[in-house]
Design a protein around this motif. Structure first.
Motif, PDB file in Angstrom:
ATOM      1  N   ALA A 120     -58.618 -32.923  -3.037  1.00 42.81           N
ATOM      2  CA  ALA A 120     -58.326 -31.833  -3.230  1.00 42.81           C
ATOM      3  C   ALA A 120     -58.657 -30.868  -4.684  1.00 42.81           C
ATOM      4  O   ALA A 120     -58.102 -29.674  -4.081  1.00 42.81           O
ATOM      5  N   ALA A 121     -58.977 -31.444  -5.131  1.00 42.19           N
ATOM      6  CA  ALA A 121     -59.411 -30.737  -6.278  1.00 42.19           C
ATOM      7  C   ALA A 121     -59.927 -29.313  -5.999  1.00 42.19           C
ATOM      8  O   ALA A 121     -60.503 -27.824  -6.516  1.00 42.19           O
ATOM      9  N   ALA A 122     -61.305 -29.770  -5.779  1.00 43.67           N
ATOM     10  CA  ALA A 122     -62.410 -28.992  -5.237  1.00 43.67           C
ATOM     11  C   ALA A 122     -61.477 -28.026  -4.158  1.00 43.67           C
ATOM     12  O   ALA A 122     -61.646 -26.058  -4.503  1.00 43.67           O
ATOM     13  N   GLY A 123     -60.500 -28.427  -2.957  1.00 42.60           N
ATOM     14  CA  GLY A 123     -59.983 -27.324  -2.124  1.00 42.60           C
ATOM     15  C   GLY A 123     -59.753 -25.859  -2.847  1.00 42.60           C
ATOM     16  O   GLY A 123     -58.651 -24.703  -2.459  1.00 42.60           O
ATOM     17  N   VAL A 124     -58.150 -26.787  -4.106  1.00 38.94           N
ATOM     18  CA  VAL A 124     -57.917 -25.986  -5.315  1.00 38.94           C
ATOM     19  C   VAL A 124     -58.496 -24.808  -5.347  1.00 38.94           C
ATOM     20  O   VAL A 124     -58.657 -23.437  -5.678  1.00 38.94           O
ATOM     21  N   CYS A 125     -59.355 -25.127  -5.971  1.00 36.43           N
ATOM     22  CA  CYS A 125     -60.475 -23.965  -6.963  1.00 36.43           C
ATOM     23  C   CYS A 125     -60.847 -23.300  -5.884  1.00 36.43           C
ATOM     24  O   CYS A 125     -61.698 -21.922  -6.285  1.00 36.43           O
ATOM     25  N   ALA A 126     -61.257 -23.949  -4.705  1.00 34.47           N
ATOM     26  CA  ALA A 126     -62.476 -22.647  -3.482  1.00 34.47           C
ATOM     27  C   ALA A 126     -60.607 -21.886  -3.153  1.00 34.47           C
ATOM     28  O   ALA A 126     -61.457 -20.554  -3.153  1.00 34.47           O
ATOM     29  N   LEU A 127     -59.688 -22.307  -2.899  1.00 33.44           N
ATOM     30  CA  LEU A 127     -58.421 -21.161  -2.674  1.00 33.44           C
ATOM     31  C   LEU A 127     -58.400 -19.823  -3.619  1.00 33.44           C
ATOM     32  O   LEU A 127     -58.342 -18.931  -4.052  1.00 33.44           O
ATOM     33  N   VAL A 128     -58.823 -20.609  -4.810  1.00 40.03           N
ATOM     34  CA  VAL A 128     -58.761 -19.479  -6.179  1.00 40.03           C
ATOM     35  C   VAL A 128     -59.405 -18.534  -5.915  1.00 40.03           C
ATOM     36  O   VAL A 128     -59.436 -17.372  -5.901  1.00 40.03           O
ATOM     37  N   GLY A 129     -60.505 -19.528  -5.702  1.00 36.50           N
ATOM     38  CA  GLY A 129     -62.232 -18.030  -5.136  1.00 36.50           C
ATOM     39  C   GLY A 129     -62.037 -17.316  -4.603  1.00 36.50           C
ATOM     40  O   GLY A 129     -62.258 -15.768  -4.607  1.00 36.50           O
ATOM     41  N   HIS A 130     -61.079 -17.747  -3.056  1.00 33.80           N
ATOM     42  CA  HIS A 130     -61.250 -17.057  -2.352  1.00 33.80           C
ATOM     43  C   HIS A 130     -60.219 -15.707  -2.773  1.00 33.80           C
ATOM     44  O   HIS A 130     -60.609 -14.745  -2.333  1.00 33.80           O
ATOM     45  N   ARG A 131     -58.930 -16.200  -2.812  1.00 37.99           N
ATOM     46  CA  ARG A 131     -57.919 -14.987  -3.539  1.00 37.99           C
ATOM     47  C   ARG A 131     -58.487 -13.914  -4.506  1.00 37.99           C
ATOM     48  O   ARG A 131     -58.201 -13.218  -4.024  1.00 37.99           O
ATOM     49  N   VAL A 132     -59.151 -13.944  -5.369  1.00 38.53           N
ATOM     50  CA  VAL A 132     -59.771 -13.166  -6.277  1.00 38.53           C
ATOM     51  C   VAL A 132     -60.626 -12.519  -5.366  1.00 38.53           C
ATOM     52  O   VAL A 132     -61.064 -11.300  -5.942  1.00 38.53           O
ATOM     53  N   ALA A 133     -62.084 -13.083  -4.982  1.00 39.79           N
ATOM     54  CA  ALA A 133     -62.508 -12.457  -3.664  1.00 39.79           C
ATOM     55  C   ALA A 133     -61.941 -11.227  -2.946  1.00 39.79           C
ATOM     56  O   ALA A 133     -62.158 -10.392  -2.188  1.00 39.79           O
ATOM     57  N   SER A 134     -60.489 -11.425  -2.459  1.00 36.03           N
ATOM     58  CA  SER A 134     -59.556 -10.307  -1.694  1.00 36.03           C
ATOM     59  C   SER A 134     -58.844  -9.490  -2.184  1.00 36.03           C
ATOM     60  O   SER A 134     -58.043  -9.265  -1.615  1.00 36.03           O
ATOM     61  N   TYR A 135     -58.604  -9.810  -3.440  1.00 32.14           N
ATOM     62  CA  TYR A 135     -57.689  -8.295  -3.866  1.00 32.14           C
ATOM     63  C   TYR A 135     -58.354  -7.396  -4.375  1.00 32.14           C
ATOM     64  O   TYR A 135     -59.677  -6.994  -4.941  1.00 32.14           O
ATOM     65  N   ASP A 136     -57.400  -6.321  -4.866  1.00 28.50           N
ATOM     66  CA  ASP A 136     -57.638  -4.714  -5.298  1.00 28.50           C
ATOM     67  C   ASP A 136     -58.696  -4.019  -3.799  1.00 28.50           C
ATOM     68  O   ASP A 136     -59.819  -4.182  -4.248  1.00 28.50           O
ATOM     69  N   TYR A 137     -57.892  -4.139  -2.835  1.00 24.85           N
ATOM     70  CA  TYR A 137     -58.905  -3.598  -1.656  1.00 24.85           C
ATOM     71  C   TYR A 137     -60.488  -3.851  -1.773  1.00 24.85           C
ATOM     72  O   TYR A 137     -61.149  -2.797  -1.457  1.00 24.85           O
ATOM     73  N   PRO A 138     -60.848  -4.504  -0.906  1.00 22.94           N
ATOM     74  CA  PRO A 138     -62.173  -5.759  -1.746  1.00 22.94           C
ATOM     75  C   PRO A 138     -62.950  -4.867  -0.342  1.00 22.94           C
ATOM     76  O   PRO A 138     -62.449  -4.457   1.247  1.00 22.94           O
ATOM     77  N   SER A 139     -64.460  -4.641  -0.690  1.00 22.85           N
ATOM     78  CA  SER A 139     -65.202  -3.781   1.176  1.00 22.85           C
ATOM     79  C   SER A 139     -65.705  -5.053   1.548  1.00 22.85           C
ATOM     80  O   SER A 139     -65.700  -6.028   0.776  1.00 22.85           O
TER      81      SER A 139
END
Length: 379
Positions: free
Chosen positions: A332-351
């Motif tokens: 579960a802890a690893a899943g939370v960190c993975a979702l944070v990284g996924h969210r960061v990669a989705s921010y500010d109109y990524p290409s």
């Protein structure tokens, strides 16, 4: 016109008795009877005659019936000769016919001021516009999730880490190096800095240095082997930006990007320093969580499903590795960190490039410190 003053009206016709060339050269006397000259046209211009095309022989000067005697100064011989040649060339050349005026171009339609500067046709036809610019002009959300294809790559890389960890440290090294390289390149591109070869190379080299230090020192000395290169690489990034000739704002921006990219690459070495069973549980949990997050579900429901899937994967893999129920917490802890990284990669109109670099690597890189720390605590 002649070299003698004008003495009054002519006798016996408009030009009878008038010989203005008697005292001139024989060559000038022969020009009086040049072919094509018409006395009637000298007094009555033809239709379409443009007085602007000639400089002499105006009707008012030679009209002997209405004007009194005038005395005109005698012109210079060379001046009269040049005027005579101009008249002869003009009489021989055909008179230009008046051309109809071109039709006026229709006035452009007035565009209302309230209309936007960019219409749908412009957005569809401009090949140079980026995905981020198109999304911004269309008013779409700056959050653009990577999608299923990057999620599949993340899951594949996570399963490789989970399968190689129990085998040997050197077997884990191959997928780990790929993860560190993609992390360094993805973070710089996510921040709009491309090409940034020096920063990417520096961050990737920091990850490789940390890997070598952990392999040399062993897992028991992994904290020092990881934190030592991290501090050294922060100093190197600072020295690199101090030598830059860019503006202060650009140097600060480059410094932060280089430091964060180096930190993520170095901290990814935590997979190499953590317990092998913890690596298997954490990497498998990240793979399952990202696949669940890519499903076409509403965002709140997708997050909940992803966390439940990560905890379930932790329980399943933990049962095979001996962690048991502890694997659920780690997953579960690893899943939370993975979702944070996924969210960061989705921010500010990524290409799309960001999706296939940062979108693939950040979920696994962000989970590495948690796997390292919780693995040692639970093991």
């Amino acid at each position: 016109m002649s070299d003698q003053p004008y003495q009054g009206p002519y006798q016996g016709g408009p030009y009878e008795g008038y010989d203005p060339y008697q005292q001139q050269h024989q060559q000038q006397a022969g020009r009086q009877s040049w072919p094509g000259y018409d006395h009637q046209h000298a007094q009555q211009p033809e239709p379409g005659y443009d007085p602007q095309l000639t400089q002499q022989w105006q009707g008012q000067t030679w009209d002997t019936q209405t004007h009194a005697s005038v005395q005109t100064p005698a012109p210079q011989p060379q001046t009269y000769d040049g005027q005579y040649q101009h008249q002869q060339q003009h009489a021989a050349a055909p008179r230009p016919q008046p051309q109809p005026a071109p039709a006026a171009a229709p006035a452009p339609e007035a565009v209302p001021e309230s209309e936007p500067d960019y219409g749908p046709a412009t957005l569809a036809g401009n090949a140079r516009i980026t995905d981020a610019q198109r999304a911004r002009l269309e008013g779409r959300s700056p959050i653009i999730e990577p999608g299923m294809q990057p999620a599949l790559l993340t899951a594949l890389l996570g399963l490789l880490l989970a399968a190689a960890a129990p085998v040997a440290s050197y077997a884990l090294l191959a997928p780990l190096v790929v993860l560190q390289g993609v992390t360094a390149a993805g973070w710089f591109r996510l921040n709009g800095m491309w090409p940034a070869r020096q920063g990417i190379a520096l961050a990737f080299l920091g990850g490789l240095t940390a890997d070598a230090a952990v392999l040399a020192a062993g897992r028991d000395h992994a904290p020092a082997a990881i934190l030592g290169p991290l501090g050294v690489w922060v100093l190197l990034a600072l020295a690199l930006q101090l030598r830059s000739h860019a503006s202060p704002d650009e140097r600060m921006y480059g410094l932060m990007a280089t430091v964060v990219s180096s930190a993520l690459s170095v901290l990814a070495t935590g997979y190499l320093g953590a317990d092998a069973h913890a690596v298997s549980v954490g990497a498998a949990a990240v793979a399952v969580a990202i696949l669940a997050r890519a499903l076409p579900l509403p965002t709140p429901a997708s997050v909940v499903v992803s966390l439940l899937a990560a905890a379930g994967a932790g329980i399943a893999v933990g049962g095979m590795t001996g962690l048991g129920a502890k694997g659920a917490l780690l997953g579960a802890a690893a899943g939370v960190c993975a979702l944070v990284g996924h969210r960061v990669a989705s921010y500010d109109y990524p290409s799309r490039f960001v999706h296939f670099t940062a979108g693939v690597a950040l979920p696994l890189s962000a989970a590495a410190p948690v796997v390292w720390v919780l693995g040692r605590a639970l093991g």
